[in-house]
Design an enzyme around this catalytic site. Structure first.
Site, PDB file in Angstrom:
ATOM      1  N   LEU A  56      26.088  14.162  12.323  1.00 56.24           N
ATOM      2  CA  LEU A  56      26.216  13.590  13.666  1.00 56.24           C
ATOM      3  C   LEU A  56      26.480  12.083  13.568  1.00 56.24           C
ATOM      4  O   LEU A  56      27.444  11.573  14.130  1.00 56.24           O
ATOM      5  CB  LEU A  56      24.936  13.875  14.477  1.00 56.24           C
ATOM      6  CG  LEU A  56      24.861  13.271  15.882  1.00 56.24           C
ATOM      7  CD1 LEU A  56      25.964  13.817  16.779  1.00 56.24           C
ATOM      8  CD2 LEU A  56      23.496  13.566  16.525  1.00 56.24           C
ATOM      9  N   THR A  57      25.619  11.387  12.804  1.00 56.53           N
ATOM     10  CA  THR A  57      25.676   9.925  12.746  1.00 56.53           C
ATOM     11  C   THR A  57      26.947   9.420  12.075  1.00 56.53           C
ATOM     12  O   THR A  57      27.429  10.026  11.120  1.00 56.53           O
ATOM     13  CB  THR A  57      24.431   9.407  11.994  1.00 56.53           C
ATOM     14  OG1 THR A  57      23.280   9.940  12.635  1.00 56.53           O
ATOM     15  CG2 THR A  57      24.359   7.905  12.000  1.00 56.53           C
ATOM     16  N   SER A  67      22.099   5.879  17.625  1.00 54.24           N
ATOM     17  CA  SER A  67      21.312   6.384  18.761  1.00 54.24           C
ATOM     18  C   SER A  67      22.195   6.918  19.887  1.00 54.24           C
ATOM     19  O   SER A  67      21.845   7.891  20.548  1.00 54.24           O
ATOM     20  CB  SER A  67      20.428   5.261  19.313  1.00 54.24           C
ATOM     21  OG  SER A  67      19.536   4.816  18.320  1.00 54.24           O
ATOM     22  N   ARG A 100     -12.301   2.347  -8.456  1.00 54.00           N
ATOM     23  CA  ARG A 100     -12.031   0.907  -8.624  1.00 54.00           C
ATOM     24  C   ARG A 100     -13.302   0.096  -8.297  1.00 54.00           C
ATOM     25  O   ARG A 100     -13.868   0.248  -7.216  1.00 54.00           O
ATOM     26  CB  ARG A 100     -10.900   0.515  -7.678  1.00 54.00           C
ATOM     27  CG  ARG A 100     -10.639  -0.950  -7.576  1.00 54.00           C
ATOM     28  CD  ARG A 100      -9.772  -1.432  -8.708  1.00 54.00           C
ATOM     29  NE  ARG A 100      -9.368  -2.825  -8.505  1.00 54.00           N
ATOM     30  CZ  ARG A 100      -8.744  -3.541  -9.417  1.00 54.00           C
ATOM     31  NH1 ARG A 100      -8.448  -3.000 -10.589  1.00 54.00           N
ATOM     32  NH2 ARG A 100      -8.410  -4.787  -9.165  1.00 54.00           N
ATOM     33  N   GLN A 158     -17.641  -2.383   3.158  1.00 54.27           N
ATOM     34  CA  GLN A 158     -17.499  -1.902   4.538  1.00 54.27           C
ATOM     35  C   GLN A 158     -16.096  -2.138   5.116  1.00 54.27           C
ATOM     36  O   GLN A 158     -15.653  -1.390   5.988  1.00 54.27           O
ATOM     37  CB  GLN A 158     -18.557  -2.548   5.431  1.00 54.27           C
ATOM     38  CG  GLN A 158     -19.950  -2.005   5.117  1.00 54.27           C
ATOM     39  CD  GLN A 158     -20.989  -2.464   6.112  1.00 54.27           C
ATOM     40  OE1 GLN A 158     -20.848  -3.507   6.722  1.00 54.27           O
ATOM     41  NE2 GLN A 158     -22.049  -1.677   6.247  1.00 54.27           N
ATOM     42  N   ILE A 166      -5.399  -1.353   0.195  1.00 53.65           N
ATOM     43  CA  ILE A 166      -6.577  -0.911  -0.573  1.00 53.65           C
ATOM     44  C   ILE A 166      -6.288  -0.965  -2.073  1.00 53.65           C
ATOM     45  O   ILE A 166      -7.144  -1.330  -2.877  1.00 53.65           O
ATOM     46  CB  ILE A 166      -7.000   0.514  -0.131  1.00 53.65           C
ATOM     47  CG1 ILE A 166      -7.611   0.453   1.273  1.00 53.65           C
ATOM     48  CG2 ILE A 166      -7.982   1.141  -1.136  1.00 53.65           C
ATOM     49  CD1 ILE A 166      -7.907   1.801   1.886  1.00 53.65           C
ATOM     50  N   GLY A 178      -2.804  -5.176  -5.905  1.00 54.17           N
ATOM     51  CA  GLY A 178      -1.630  -5.333  -6.769  1.00 54.17           C
ATOM     52  C   GLY A 178      -1.096  -3.997  -7.249  1.00 54.17           C
ATOM     53  O   GLY A 178       0.127  -3.786  -7.310  1.00 54.17           O
ATOM     54  N   GLU A 181      15.923  10.744  13.233  1.00 61.58           N
ATOM     55  CA  GLU A 181      15.643  11.647  14.363  1.00 61.58           C
ATOM     56  C   GLU A 181      15.197  10.874  15.604  1.00 61.58           C
ATOM     57  O   GLU A 181      14.323  11.303  16.340  1.00 61.58           O
ATOM     58  CB  GLU A 181      14.601  12.711  13.963  1.00 61.58           C
ATOM     59  CG  GLU A 181      15.204  14.025  13.507  1.00 61.58           C
ATOM     60  CD  GLU A 181      15.845  13.926  12.110  1.00 61.58           C
ATOM     61  OE1 GLU A 181      15.805  12.850  11.494  1.00 61.58           O
ATOM     62  OE2 GLU A 181      16.414  14.933  11.655  1.00 61.58           O
ATOM     63  N   GLY A 182      15.818   9.739  15.834  1.00 57.62           N
ATOM     64  CA  GLY A 182      15.483   8.909  17.002  1.00 57.62           C
ATOM     65  C   GLY A 182      14.580   7.765  16.588  1.00 57.62           C
ATOM     66  O   GLY A 182      13.499   7.994  16.052  1.00 57.62           O
TER      67      GLY A 182
END
Lengths: 377, 80
Positions: free
Chosen positions: A124-125, A131, A263, A274, A333, A336, A359-360
């Site tokens: 299609l594209t 879009s 870790r 926390q 998290i 490196g 897809e949009g």
């Protein structure tokens, strides 16, 4: 109200998970690095029958219900976004033929597509048209018993390996869908390299230069290419992409939990920090919320409720945004290590980004969802 | 007959809100529906009336007005 998977669905989920762990994940990093789907992955997806997951049993498919199909795409998406994209685009073409194809088209193509003897891709594209799909520039002209197609398609997922392409072109100035086989004279593909994410999606540019196809290759009616054929394909596309995001989010979460357990910093595992706990909580809740939206869209599909179309937009919108946040948190998290290809979250982060465009785009979703809200509330 | 019309009217009213849709008004030219509407309408008709909308049925004239949709359903029900 009851939200739970059936025994069969749970059984399938366990089967998919095992398959992805054994046959997809071991090849995902290499596929990404080499920008090609490892042949073993395709071979295994075909061998298990998953390539025909979306097709009815009468055509040799697996006849999965829409929720089971969703879970398959979640699990495959957990392992490799490119492998999930194969299920998406192949399914889009197969389902277009199933829904709007002639009896002859169904009998010829679907058994081959269910077995993976033929791979489908969705054209299609174009270089100038994303879009605004109704403005495709490719053209089709009727001549005797043929259509002559001219045009240029870009970003076609699996374009490098597909055997048949669902091509959208203007016919009598109206968007229309055609099946174009890869060996038609005037049809050629150019592989594209350098994608940021989903790098093993085998994308290609398609060139149609006075490509002559028989009239029987028309799918649906002239003028129904966008309103019925493409939009139905894209509904399935959006649904499976949304599920793929849930799977990718789950992969980010699982990798982050595993990493936070082992870790150590300041003498204790990260899991005891926390602020790390906060990140894990946000990730987990977001993944679960996206999964519930996908279940909802899938359930509505299964019962044939037209509300599934908007609910799929909602699910894809949330899931694709969600996975970008979650993947970013997973990298955070990992510190490196998260920025290096030794750890899969680096790939997850790049793969996540693609989902807000395909897809949009997120912005097209925002326009459409808001307009629908103003119209209906 | 009336029942069919009522059901379709109810479905359409979700898109037209306060507009009282006339039987012969062109649904697509009123500016209420977007590109997804055609697909939503087909899904609704198939589920509600147990019919299958085939490629040959994809003629805008079958769906342009409330009256046209009602006639289309009547025709399809005879085929079943």
């Amino acid at each position: 109200m009851k939200i739970e998977l059936t025994e069969d669905q749970l059984k399938m989920q366990a089967e998919f998970r095992e398959f992805v762990d054994n046959d997809i994940i071991p090849f995902a990093a290499e596929s990404d690095r080499e920008e090609r789907m490892h042949p073993k992955v395709l071979e295994k997806i075909i061998e298990k029958g998953y390539i025909g997951s979306m097709l009815p049993v009468e055509y040799g498919g697996m006849g999965m219900d829409m929720v089971t199909l969703g879970i398959l795409n979640e699990e495959v998406g957990r392992g490799c976004s490119s492998a999930r994209s194969l299920l998406t685009v192949h399914g889009m073409v197969a389902l277009a033929i199933l829904r709007w194809g002639t009896k002859e088209q169904k009998q010829y193509w679907l058994p081959k597509m269910a077995k993976g003897e033929i791979i489908g891709a969705f054209g299609l594209t174009e270089p100038n048209v994303g879009s605004d799909a109704k403005s495709v520039e490719a053209s089709a002209v009727e001549e005797d018993d043929f259509y002559i197609i001219n045009g240029h398609k870009k970003w076609t997922t699996m374009g490098q390996i597909a055997d048949v392409f669902l091509i959208f072109a203007r016919c009598n100035d109206k968007p229309t869908a055609f099946l174009v086989e890869k060996d038609r004279a005037g049809f050629s593909t150019t592989p594209m390299k350098g994608l940021m994410g989903a790098r093993a999606s085998m994308i290609a540019e398609l060139h149609l230069d006075t490509c002559r196809i028989p009239k029987e290759n028309l799918v649906g009616k002239v003028g129904a290419g966008l309103s019925h054929v493409a939009l139905a394909c894209l509904d399935y596309g959006r649904y499976t992409v949304a599920w793929g995001c849930v799977g990718l989010g789950q992969a980010c979460l699982e990798a982050s939990i595993k990493y936070s357990r082992k870790r150590k910093q300041f003498g204790t595992p990260l899991r005891e920090n926390q602020l790390i706990q906060q990140l894990i909580t946000k990730m987990l809740v977001n993944v679960k919320a996206a999964r519930l939206l996908c279940y909802n869209a899938g359930y509505l599909k299964e019962i044939g409720d037209p509300d599934t179309i908007m609910e799929t937009w909602v699910a894809k919108y949330f899931a694709s945004k969600m996975v970008n946040e979650v993947a970013s948190e997973a990298v955070q998290i990992h510190g490196g290590n998260g920025c290096h290809s030794d750890y899969p979250v680096e790939r997850y982060y790049r793969d996540a980004r693609i989902n807000e465009i395909i897809e949009g785009t997120t912005q097209m979703h925002e326009v459409l969802i808001a307009m629908n809200a103003f119209r209906t509330i | 007959m009336e029942n069919v019309e009522m059901k379709i009217r109810k479905f359409l009213s979700r898109f037209f809100r306060k507009h009282e849709l006339q039987g012969n008004e062109d649904i697509f030219s009123l500016g209420f529906v977007n590109s997804l509407f055609a697909m939503q309408l087909v899904m609704f008709l198939e589920k509600e009336f147990g019919i299958t909308v085939d490629t040959k049925d994809l003629d805008l004239e079958n769906f342009r007005t409330l009256n046209a949709i009602v006639s289309f359903i009547d025709k399809k029900k005879v085929e079943v």
